[in-house]
Each structure stands twice: as C-alpha cells, then as structure tokens.
Design a protein around this motif. Sequence first.
Motif, PDB file in Angstrom:
ATOM      1  N   CYS A  70       0.420   3.877  -0.352  1.00  0.00           N
ATOM      2  CA  CYS A  70      -0.264   5.017  -0.951  1.00  0.00           C
ATOM      3  C   CYS A  70      -0.001   6.267  -0.119  1.00  0.00           C
ATOM      4  O   CYS A  70       0.225   6.201   1.098  1.00  0.00           O
ATOM      5  CB  CYS A  70      -1.761   4.751  -1.051  1.00  0.00           C
ATOM      6  SG  CYS A  70      -2.194   3.485  -2.284  1.00  0.00           S
ATOM      7  N   ALA A  71      -0.048   7.431  -0.784  1.00  0.00           N
ATOM      8  CA  ALA A  71       0.325   8.683  -0.144  1.00  0.00           C
ATOM      9  C   ALA A  71      -0.655   9.113   0.936  1.00  0.00           C
ATOM     10  O   ALA A  71      -0.271   9.702   1.935  1.00  0.00           O
ATOM     11  CB  ALA A  71       0.453   9.784  -1.194  1.00  0.00           C
TER      12      ALA A  71
ATOM     13  N   THR B 251      -7.535  10.045   1.370  1.00  0.00           N
ATOM     14  CA  THR B 251      -8.580  10.630   0.535  1.00  0.00           C
ATOM     15  C   THR B 251      -8.042  11.849  -0.200  1.00  0.00           C
ATOM     16  O   THR B 251      -7.304  12.654   0.353  1.00  0.00           O
ATOM     17  CB  THR B 251      -9.789  11.046   1.392  1.00  0.00           C
ATOM     18  OG1 THR B 251     -10.281   9.915   2.101  1.00  0.00           O
ATOM     19  CG2 THR B 251     -10.906  11.602   0.519  1.00  0.00           C
ATOM     20  N   ILE B 252      -8.430  11.976  -1.475  1.00  0.00           N
ATOM     21  CA  ILE B 252      -8.178  13.167  -2.269  1.00  0.00           C
ATOM     22  C   ILE B 252      -9.534  13.740  -2.655  1.00  0.00           C
ATOM     23  O   ILE B 252     -10.414  13.012  -3.133  1.00  0.00           O
ATOM     24  CB  ILE B 252      -7.347  12.849  -3.523  1.00  0.00           C
ATOM     25  CG1 ILE B 252      -5.958  12.345  -3.132  1.00  0.00           C
ATOM     26  CG2 ILE B 252      -7.240  14.066  -4.437  1.00  0.00           C
ATOM     27  CD1 ILE B 252      -5.119  11.904  -4.305  1.00  0.00           C
TER      28      ILE B 252
ATOM     29  N   VAL C  97      -7.098  14.970 -11.243  1.00  0.00           N
ATOM     30  CA  VAL C  97      -6.506  14.587  -9.956  1.00  0.00           C
ATOM     31  C   VAL C  97      -4.986  14.736 -10.028  1.00  0.00           C
ATOM     32  O   VAL C  97      -4.365  14.403 -11.034  1.00  0.00           O
ATOM     33  CB  VAL C  97      -6.892  13.140  -9.601  1.00  0.00           C
ATOM     34  CG1 VAL C  97      -6.110  12.656  -8.390  1.00  0.00           C
ATOM     35  CG2 VAL C  97      -8.379  13.051  -9.329  1.00  0.00           C
ATOM     36  N   SER C  98      -4.409  15.245  -8.963  1.00  0.00           N
ATOM     37  CA  SER C  98      -2.952  15.346  -8.866  1.00  0.00           C
ATOM     38  C   SER C  98      -2.493  14.445  -7.729  1.00  0.00           C
ATOM     39  O   SER C  98      -2.709  14.744  -6.556  1.00  0.00           O
ATOM     40  CB  SER C  98      -2.534  16.799  -8.613  1.00  0.00           C
ATOM     41  OG  SER C  98      -1.137  16.882  -8.446  1.00  0.00           O
ATOM     42  N   ALA C  99      -1.894  13.315  -8.077  1.00  0.00           N
ATOM     43  CA  ALA C  99      -1.436  12.358  -7.055  1.00  0.00           C
ATOM     44  C   ALA C  99      -0.242  11.589  -7.610  1.00  0.00           C
ATOM     45  O   ALA C  99      -0.355  10.951  -8.654  1.00  0.00           O
ATOM     46  CB  ALA C  99      -2.546  11.392  -6.678  1.00  0.00           C
TER      47      ALA C  99
ATOM     48  N   PRO D 204       2.552   5.695  -5.975  1.00  0.00           N
ATOM     49  CA  PRO D 204       2.960   5.305  -4.624  1.00  0.00           C
ATOM     50  C   PRO D 204       4.386   4.762  -4.602  1.00  0.00           C
ATOM     51  O   PRO D 204       4.915   4.306  -5.616  1.00  0.00           O
ATOM     52  CB  PRO D 204       1.950   4.213  -4.264  1.00  0.00           C
ATOM     53  CG  PRO D 204       1.560   3.629  -5.581  1.00  0.00           C
ATOM     54  CD  PRO D 204       1.556   4.779  -6.542  1.00  0.00           C
TER      55      PRO D 204
ATOM     56  N   SER E   6       0.797   6.525 -12.487  1.00  0.00           N
ATOM     57  CA  SER E   6       0.068   7.427 -11.600  1.00  0.00           C
ATOM     58  C   SER E   6      -1.288   7.815 -12.193  1.00  0.00           C
ATOM     59  O   SER E   6      -1.462   7.861 -13.420  1.00  0.00           O
ATOM     60  CB  SER E   6       0.889   8.689 -11.352  1.00  0.00           C
ATOM     61  OG  SER E   6       0.127   9.658 -10.673  1.00  0.00           O
TER      62      SER E   6
ATOM     63  N   SER F 110      -2.403  10.776 -11.772  1.00  0.00           N
ATOM     64  CA  SER F 110      -2.357  12.227 -11.977  1.00  0.00           C
ATOM     65  C   SER F 110      -2.860  12.578 -13.369  1.00  0.00           C
ATOM     66  O   SER F 110      -2.578  11.881 -14.358  1.00  0.00           O
ATOM     67  CB  SER F 110      -0.932  12.743 -11.797  1.00  0.00           C
ATOM     68  OG  SER F 110      -0.577  12.733 -10.438  1.00  0.00           O
TER      69      SER F 110
ATOM     70  N   TYR G   7      -3.859   0.850  -6.220  1.00  0.00           N
ATOM     71  CA  TYR G   7      -2.541   0.730  -6.831  1.00  0.00           C
ATOM     72  C   TYR G   7      -2.014  -0.684  -6.579  1.00  0.00           C
ATOM     73  O   TYR G   7      -2.110  -1.195  -5.470  1.00  0.00           O
ATOM     74  CB  TYR G   7      -1.567   1.732  -6.222  1.00  0.00           C
ATOM     75  CG  TYR G   7      -1.607   3.099  -6.857  1.00  0.00           C
ATOM     76  CD1 TYR G   7      -1.225   3.271  -8.182  1.00  0.00           C
ATOM     77  CD2 TYR G   7      -1.997   4.211  -6.134  1.00  0.00           C
ATOM     78  CE1 TYR G   7      -1.243   4.521  -8.769  1.00  0.00           C
ATOM     79  CE2 TYR G   7      -2.016   5.479  -6.716  1.00  0.00           C
ATOM     80  CZ  TYR G   7      -1.640   5.629  -8.033  1.00  0.00           C
ATOM     81  OH  TYR G   7      -1.651   6.854  -8.618  1.00  0.00           O
TER      82      TYR G   7
ATOM     83  N   VAL H 214     -11.008   8.890  -3.996  1.00  0.00           N
ATOM     84  CA  VAL H 214     -11.068  10.196  -4.643  1.00  0.00           C
ATOM     85  C   VAL H 214     -12.519  10.652  -4.608  1.00  0.00           C
ATOM     86  O   VAL H 214     -13.405   9.973  -5.141  1.00  0.00           O
ATOM     87  CB  VAL H 214     -10.557  10.133  -6.092  1.00  0.00           C
ATOM     88  CG1 VAL H 214     -10.781  11.479  -6.792  1.00  0.00           C
ATOM     89  CG2 VAL H 214      -9.085   9.781  -6.134  1.00  0.00           C
TER      90      VAL H 214
END
Length: 592
Positions: free
Chosen positions: A347-348, A351-352, A360-362, A365, A392, A394, A407, A423
């Motif tokens: 995962c990137a 926490t977002i 959400v923009s993510a 992975p 995603s 996103s 994920y 999140v």
Amino acid sequence: MKKKLLKLTFGLSLLTIGHNADAQCPVIVCSNDTIVNTDSLSCSAVVNFTTPLATDTCSGGFQTFNYTGAQQTWVVPAGVTSISVDAYGAQGGSNSPTTNVNYGGRVQADLPVTPGTTIYIYVGQQPNGITGGWNGGGNGETGGQAGGGATDIRIGGTTLNDRMIVAGGAGGGGFWSGQEVHGGLGGDLIGGNGYRSTPTTEGGFGGTQTSSANGTCVTFNNPSVTGGFGFGGAPSGCGCEGYGGGGGWYGGAGSGNCRGGGGGSSYTDPSATNVIHTQGVQQGNGSITITWSGGSPTVTQIAGLASGSSFPIGTTVQTFVAESGGVADTCSFNITVADTEAPTVTCAGNTIEVCEGTPVSAPAPASVDNCTSTPSITYNTTGATSTSGNDSISNVVFNVGTTTVWYVAADSSGNVDSCSFDVIVNPAPIVALAAFSVDSLCNYSDPIGLPVGTPTTGTYSGTGVSGANFDPSIAGNGTFYITYTYTDSLGCTGMDSTSIVVHGCASTIEFDPFANLNVYPNPSQGVFNVVTNGQSGQATYYVTTVDGRFIQENNFQLGEMLSIDLSEEPNGFYLLQLNGENATKSITLIKE
C-alpha cells in the motif's frame, strides 16, 4: 508472503521379481506421482528424479526391499547360484535441529545360494522417539532417542544365528542444552561410539564382532546399558536424556546422561566374497537390494522432461520404455508443479485524511507475483464505511470517521496477500446564515446589511455583495442567493445561503417618499424621531436586530413625524426598514 523451496529426487521402492518363465520380459517400474512447489520467485521448479530401473526377469535382475516392520522373503530363481547383496542399516533416532549424522552402516558382498532357497529379509527402521527401531534398535528414555534397527538376510532359518549379512544400525542422537548429542555411526566391524559435543564426553560404545559394549549411566563404562547379540542397549534411570544403541551383529551400548548411544556392528558370513564394509552412510530407514546375474534392458525416456530440468506449473507426464530382445515395456509417472507462492502487495501509505464529502484519491497498490504478471486487486473496508470493489478506492466518498481499507492481491493460482491503511474523514463544520431582514427590495433601494453568519469568521459571496452589504443597484432585478462560507482549522469547509428578491419598482427616485427622510437623534438613548418631509400617504416600518430578530412593526402616515421607542431594548445596532407604496428604505439605528 514467501514459501519454502522444495526439491525432490525420486527413487524406486520395490523393483523386479525373481525368475519366472511366464513373466513379462523386460519389466520397468516407475516411481509414484509427485507434487512439488515452484522454486522461490520462479514460475517453475527444477526437479531431479532417478531414471526408472528395468530388469529382464527371464535372464536376471534385482529386487530392492524397504522397511515394512515385518519379515520379507525372496526365493532364489532357478539357475541362480550366486547373489550380490547391498544392505543398509537404519539411521538412529535424532531430535537435533541442526545435525543428524548418526547414519546406518552399509555392507556389500556376494553370497553363494541354492536355487529355490527362501531367503528371509529384515530391514531396519529409523525410530522417532524412545521406542527402538525395528530389528534390534535399543530404546531411549525421557527426551532422548532410540537406536536404529539393523538390516540383515537370513538363510536356513529365522533366528539371529541364521544371519548371513548384517548392516549395523546407528545409535540414537539429538540435542541437549545447546549441545549436539552424537549417536554412534552404524556399521563396520566395530560400530561407532556415541558422545556429546566431543568424543571425550563418552556415551555408549559401539558393538564389536564378539560382544556389545558398555556406556554411560551416571558413571562411565557402565555395563548396565550394554546391548547384546542382535540388539542395542537401552538406558534406564540414568538421568538426563537417554539414547539407545543401534542394532547389529552385536548392538551398540545405550547411554544416559544426555550422551549418544553406540552404533551396532556389521557382519558377513565367512562364505561371502567381495566384501565391503562402509560405516555411517544410510539416512532414514534401512534397505536391502539383491541382484542376480542377467542382462539389463535399455531404458529410454519417450515423453516428458529430463531430470534436472525446469518443470512448468501443471502436470508433466514422464514416460519411459525398456527394451530387451525386441520386447518392450513402458511406465509413466506425473510430476506436478504447484504455485503456492503468494504475490506481494504494498500500500502507498499508512493514512489518508480528507474532509466530509470529498472523494478519496489513492492509486491502486503495487503488486508483483512469481507467475501472474498482473495479480488482480480488490478492496474491502471496515469501520465507518463498509464497501468493496476492484482496483482502486479513488473517487469513493467515505463516511465521517475512520475506515480501514484492505487491498487484496490474488494470482491465478488463488494465492493472496494483503495490505491496509486508514482513511480518516473529518466532518464539515456546521455553518448557518440568517435570513435578510426583508425578503425583497427595489432596484433603486439603498444597500442593506448582510445577515449574520456563524461561525463568525466566514466569508460572503454572491451577486450584489459589496463589503458587508447587499446592494440591489449592483445586483439588478431577480432572485439572488448569498452564500456564507467557513473553513475550519482542518481545512474542511461548510456553507449556508439565503435569498433576496430585487424588483424593478414602478416609481422613480423623484417620487421616492423617503427622499427627504430625517431620523434624529441617531444615536439615541431610546427614542428615535423619523420625519418624511413633503410626502403624503401611508407606509409601514419594521425594526429588527442586526441578526434578524423582530422588535416591532406598525403603519404610519408619510409627512408626519414617527417616534420609535427602543428604551426597553439593550444598547446596540438595529435595522429600521421603511416600506412605501413604491419604495423601501433601510436605516441603521444606534442605541447607546
């Protein structure tokens, strides 16, 4: 998630039978089907196997016997007067996590035989625990290990005295308090001695050609743990862990006090020729192979991959043919390579954090796999938001609170890996905007104050907004929405709005009944006088607080003085709204 590399080499368990005029000639026997895992970080597995052995039972052959826990027999074929024997004693029991070298002995010899004679075969067992290995292994005690069983052939009877060839079993060994416990090696004319760590820390001594030996039981060289003719010694009440002696012609001595048992000795009958003794070579259970004279068929692989090749995922059929004298026999076995290595997914971030209502923009992975070029990605969530989907998250809008996103990457073989992050959705601030003190104005009316918004540090926007006022002359005719926007310390924004209507009223400024308006005193301590000079007709007035709270209203005659009494009201700013037939007027009253 990584897996353990698995390499297998296939062998044959039970091969040809004795001479039989009606038998298939030649005979080839393949190993059992086998499943292996892919090599680490690879989509294949390097597999080694032994080419199947074939015999022509009409002219000669061999037969291998493995451990069964019971007596086995073989009948000397017609015309055979000599056999070659290759016997292996069993390895001793061992619980060492690092070193297991207490191997059984080996004897190779030729024996004269008589056709039709039944030969009795005893194959030794490697024990796993304190019970001695089958065929003479001595017992261990407490946390120790037992001795391995001997392997022998007997002719003319089934007693120990009928043994013609004996391959000694090894003594029990293991691991105690960080130290290796070495079982004595099995085999040779004198079996190997057992010890702990170094040979000077003596355990059980190896068996000889004429007797067993002593071992350690509280004291060194103690006869209480000696073995005997055909069996290894067994410690009892010696303290610490006890290890059994290996079986043999004469068994090795057992040992207590956490020291290895002695190995059993090997033996060959005086009639044997071409004798070779080898000490400490056999891992696991024993075995014995009897070979008699005869030609060997030609074995050729006709399908599959060679030993040592990289086998792909799936099943590869290995087929071999044996040919002798124009007659052929075939056999096949399967090598199946299974992918059990999971993909890796990363995962990137941890926490977002977003504001309520913000998607959400993510990105999806990163995931790699040993076989699948692009593992499938799915997600699911727990916590404030429950949802799932592919690829995603996103553009997904989450509920206020903390949501954990999982994920999951899956390869084509169903292996999975996962990663997660949180999140956090912060709530938008609650924003309120009061209504205007009037709901409509003429397009030539004076500007009126904007209604109060809370929290108080927000900003106003909309057509006609001029500073802290709404100016109908700027807005023009129509319905206009004034928006009040507030952004909190987390960067989250809330807003509220209200509307006002601007009319194109029929009268013009020269007929404005309030053109010569005079209000005095202003500021005042309570009473305000309003004079509309030179005008006639009826009008209405409204008094409100600046935040829109109603104070009073009434009708009055234009051209007459109007008195407004705010003596009972607290000091502050008030809005006076005058409404005539064709005009309106707003005035701020200050009570002090």
